[in-house]
Design a protein around this motif. Structure first.
Motif, short mmCIF file in Angstrom:
data_model
loop_
_atom_site.label_atom_id
_atom_site.label_comp_id
_atom_site.label_asym_id
_atom_site.label_seq_id
_atom_site.Cartn_x
_atom_site.Cartn_y
_atom_site.Cartn_z
N CYS A 26 0.89 -1.34 0.01
CA CYS A 26 0.02 0.05 0.01
C CYS A 26 0.75 1.28 -0.06
O CYS A 26 1.76 1.29 0.78
CB CYS A 26 -0.88 -0.11 1.25
N LYS A 27 0.46 2.24 -0.99
CA LYS A 27 1.13 3.53 -1.01
C LYS A 27 0.56 4.73 -0.52
O LYS A 27 0.88 5.79 -0.74
CB LYS A 27 1.55 3.78 -2.38
N GLY A 28 -0.55 4.14 0.52
CA GLY A 28 -1.23 5.42 1.26
C GLY A 28 -0.43 6.46 1.93
O GLY A 28 -0.43 7.48 1.76
N PRO A 29 0.74 6.10 2.43
CA PRO A 29 1.51 6.99 3.13
C PRO A 29 2.21 7.86 2.12
O PRO A 29 2.70 9.22 2.80
CB PRO A 29 2.57 6.03 3.88
N TYR A 30 2.32 7.64 0.85
CA TYR A 30 2.88 8.83 0.16
C TYR A 30 1.99 9.12 -0.95
O TYR A 30 2.51 10.17 -1.86
CB TYR A 30 4.10 7.88 -0.82
N THR A 31 0.59 9.26 -0.51
CA THR A 31 -0.48 9.47 -1.55
C THR A 31 -1.28 10.52 -0.96
O THR A 31 -2.04 10.37 0.27
CB THR A 31 -1.05 8.35 -1.94
N ASN A 32 -1.63 11.52 -1.54
CA ASN A 32 -2.61 12.72 -1.17
C ASN A 32 -3.79 12.76 -2.02
O ASN A 32 -3.81 13.18 -2.98
CB ASN A 32 -2.13 13.97 -0.99
N ALA A 33 -5.07 11.98 -1.61
CA ALA A 33 -6.26 12.18 -2.12
C ALA A 33 -7.45 12.12 -1.06
O ALA A 33 -6.98 11.39 0.00
CB ALA A 33 -6.17 11.15 -3.31
N ASP A 34 -8.62 12.14 -1.48
CA ASP A 34 -9.75 11.86 -0.61
C ASP A 34 -10.42 10.47 -0.92
O ASP A 34 -11.48 10.42 -0.51
CB ASP A 34 -10.65 13.34 -0.63
N CYS A 35 -9.68 9.56 -1.49
CA CYS A 35 -10.63 8.24 -1.74
C CYS A 35 -10.91 7.83 -0.39
O CYS A 35 -11.97 7.12 -0.39
CB CYS A 35 -9.55 7.42 -2.59
N VAL A 46 -2.27 9.20 -7.98
CA VAL A 46 -2.41 10.66 -8.08
C VAL A 46 -1.06 11.41 -7.93
O VAL A 46 -1.18 12.72 -7.73
CB VAL A 46 -3.55 11.36 -7.20
N GLU A 47 0.20 10.68 -7.97
CA GLU A 47 1.32 11.38 -7.38
C GLU A 47 2.01 11.40 -8.61
O GLU A 47 2.15 10.63 -9.51
CB GLU A 47 1.85 10.60 -6.36
N PRO A 48 3.04 12.40 -8.82
CA PRO A 48 4.22 12.70 -9.53
C PRO A 48 4.76 11.28 -9.50
O PRO A 48 5.20 10.76 -8.61
CB PRO A 48 4.84 13.55 -9.04
N GLY A 49 5.53 10.83 -10.60
CA GLY A 49 6.17 9.73 -10.64
C GLY A 49 5.47 8.61 -10.89
O GLY A 49 6.31 7.41 -11.28
N PHE A 50 4.24 8.40 -10.77
CA PHE A 50 3.67 7.25 -11.15
C PHE A 50 3.56 6.79 -12.47
O PHE A 50 3.49 7.78 -13.46
CB PHE A 50 1.90 7.52 -10.68
N PRO A 51 3.87 5.73 -12.86
CA PRO A 51 3.76 4.54 -12.17
C PRO A 51 5.20 4.10 -11.49
O PRO A 51 5.14 3.40 -10.58
CB PRO A 51 3.19 3.42 -13.02
N ASP A 52 6.05 4.46 -12.24
CA ASP A 52 7.64 4.00 -11.92
C ASP A 52 8.03 4.12 -10.49
O ASP A 52 8.17 3.22 -9.57
CB ASP A 52 8.50 4.49 -12.69
N ALA A 53 7.55 5.43 -9.78
CA ALA A 53 7.83 5.81 -8.45
C ALA A 53 7.02 4.93 -7.48
O ALA A 53 7.57 4.73 -6.25
CB ALA A 53 7.84 7.41 -8.39
N MET A 54 5.98 4.37 -8.00
CA MET A 54 5.18 3.61 -7.23
C MET A 54 5.14 2.00 -7.39
O MET A 54 4.40 1.35 -6.71
CB MET A 54 3.74 3.96 -7.28
N SER A 55 6.06 1.70 -8.07
CA SER A 55 6.39 0.19 -8.24
C SER A 55 7.21 -0.52 -7.38
O SER A 55 8.27 0.28 -7.08
CB SER A 55 6.81 0.19 -9.85
N PRO A 56 7.16 -1.92 -7.04
CA PRO A 56 6.11 -2.53 -7.45
C PRO A 56 4.86 -2.20 -6.80
O PRO A 56 4.78 -1.67 -5.70
CB PRO A 56 6.74 -3.95 -7.20
N PHE A 57 3.51 -2.44 -7.48
CA PHE A 57 2.35 -1.99 -6.76
C PHE A 57 1.85 -2.83 -5.63
O PHE A 57 1.53 -2.46 -4.53
CB PHE A 57 1.24 -2.25 -7.88
#
Ligand code: FSX
Ligand code: SF4
Ligand code: SF4
Length: 305
Positions: A259-268, A290-301
């Motif tokens: 989970c990338k919730g700690p690095y993500t800002n959104a109201d989901c 919703v973050e810059p660098g997605f998807p590479d910066a958030m991989s592996p999902f």
């Protein structure tokens, strides 16, 4: 019924009576928008994307897509939903851009490839001349009152088309405008796809009050101003170190599953998706779309535990 900007922002995260959820727009918003919006012309163009953001928009619940199209905006061009096609449709789009120069709103979905003079995304043809997404974005961008870039592909690092490899040199609206010195305001509404409320709410704000308050990444703070992890309903499990071993577990934090919730800002976490039925973390993990660098910066999902 006229709303102050503050009331409008509140309604964007308001409670829908009877549904017991707090994620969707208040129905009063549609009435206010119907009366206040000037039905400004909107031109929606698509580059390298999967049309997921358009499909997401079509899922708009409050207001419904019918209300959006009839009461709030005048959608003059949209490659997926318009009945017109070919040269006639393109000519109409260009005539609207000229007639409403400085007054129409441009929505860009999908990335803009810049390699080899943009030939990897050709959006149409006029008089036998091919028009590239690169050319169209710049031409309309210069004339628009404001541009809303929707989806991961049109924002930041060009999302999926801009991922490692990027043989088409896919780029985002901000980067294309900066390279050409185009000063038209750009509002980023990222997500893969963007939530319908984020798109409709941003557009309504722009039409009624102008550009909304943006964060340092050009995103409206009314939707992207808070961190998912800090507000997550699974946060107490995280604090207690109780990790979920599977996606389908009803309980437990999904951090060890990726989970990338700690690095993500959104109201989901409060808006939820699919009309409030669920959201990513309930059935899987947040992949930080919703973050810059997605998807590479958030991989592996995902991660195996
Ligand atoms: Fe990209 Fe969007 Fe992901 Fe798809 O605008 S944001 S691939 S959901 O449709 O283009
Ligand atoms: Fe944070 Fe994700 Fe765990 Fe929620 S599930 S508390 S967002 S790590
Ligand atoms: Fe994107 Fe995360 Fe929201 Fe899912 S929960 S839509 S991955 S920001």
């Amino acid at each position: 019924m006229s709303l102050t900007r503050r009331e409008f922002v509140k309604l964007c995260g308001g409670t829908v009576a009877g549904l017991g959820v707090s994620q969707m727009f208040n129905p009063g918003l549609v009435k206010a928008m119907d009366q206040a919006a000037q039905k400004a012309p909107v031109i929606w163009i698509q580059g390298q994307g999967c049309t997921g953001c358009s499909v997401s928009l079509l899922n708009s619940v409050h207001p419904s897509i019918k209300e959006v199209l009839i009461k709030i905006i005048s959608l003059e061009y949209h490659p997926t939903v318009m009945a017109a096609e070919g040269e006639l449709a393109l000519e109409h789009m260009y005539s609207i851009a000229d007639e409403y120069k400085g007054k129409f709103f441009l929505i860009v979905e999908g990335a803009i490839p810049t390699a080899d003079k943009g030939l990897y995304c050709r959006v149409g043809e006029i008089g036998g001349r091919e028009i590239t997404m690169h050319e169209l974005t710049r031409e309309l961008g210069k004339k628009a009152a404001a541009t809303v870039a929707v989806g991961a592909c049109a924002t930041f690092d060009a999302g999926i088309p801009g991922a490692a490899g990027n043989v088409t040199q896919a780029s985002s609206v901000n980067k294309i405008f900066n390279a050409d010195g185009i000063g038209t305001p750009v509002i980023n509404v990222p997500g893969c796809p963007a939530h319908p409320d984020w798109m409709v709410g941003t557009l309504a704000h722009v039409l009624m009050y102008g550009v909304p308050e943006l964060d340092k990444n050009g995103r409206p703070t009314m939707f992207f101003g808070r961190n998912i992890h800090e507000n997550c309903p699974y946060r107490s499990y995280y604090e207690m170190g109780e990790m979920s071993p599977t996606f389908t577990d009803k309980e437990g934090c999904r951090y060890e599953l990726g989970c990338k919730g700690p690095y993500t800002n959104a109201d989901c976490w409060k808006r939820r998706w699919n009309g409030g039925v669920n959201w990513c973390v309930e059935n899987a993990v947040c992949i930080g779309c919703v973050e810059p660098g997605f998807p590479d910066a958030m991989s592996p999902f995902y991660m195996a535990v």
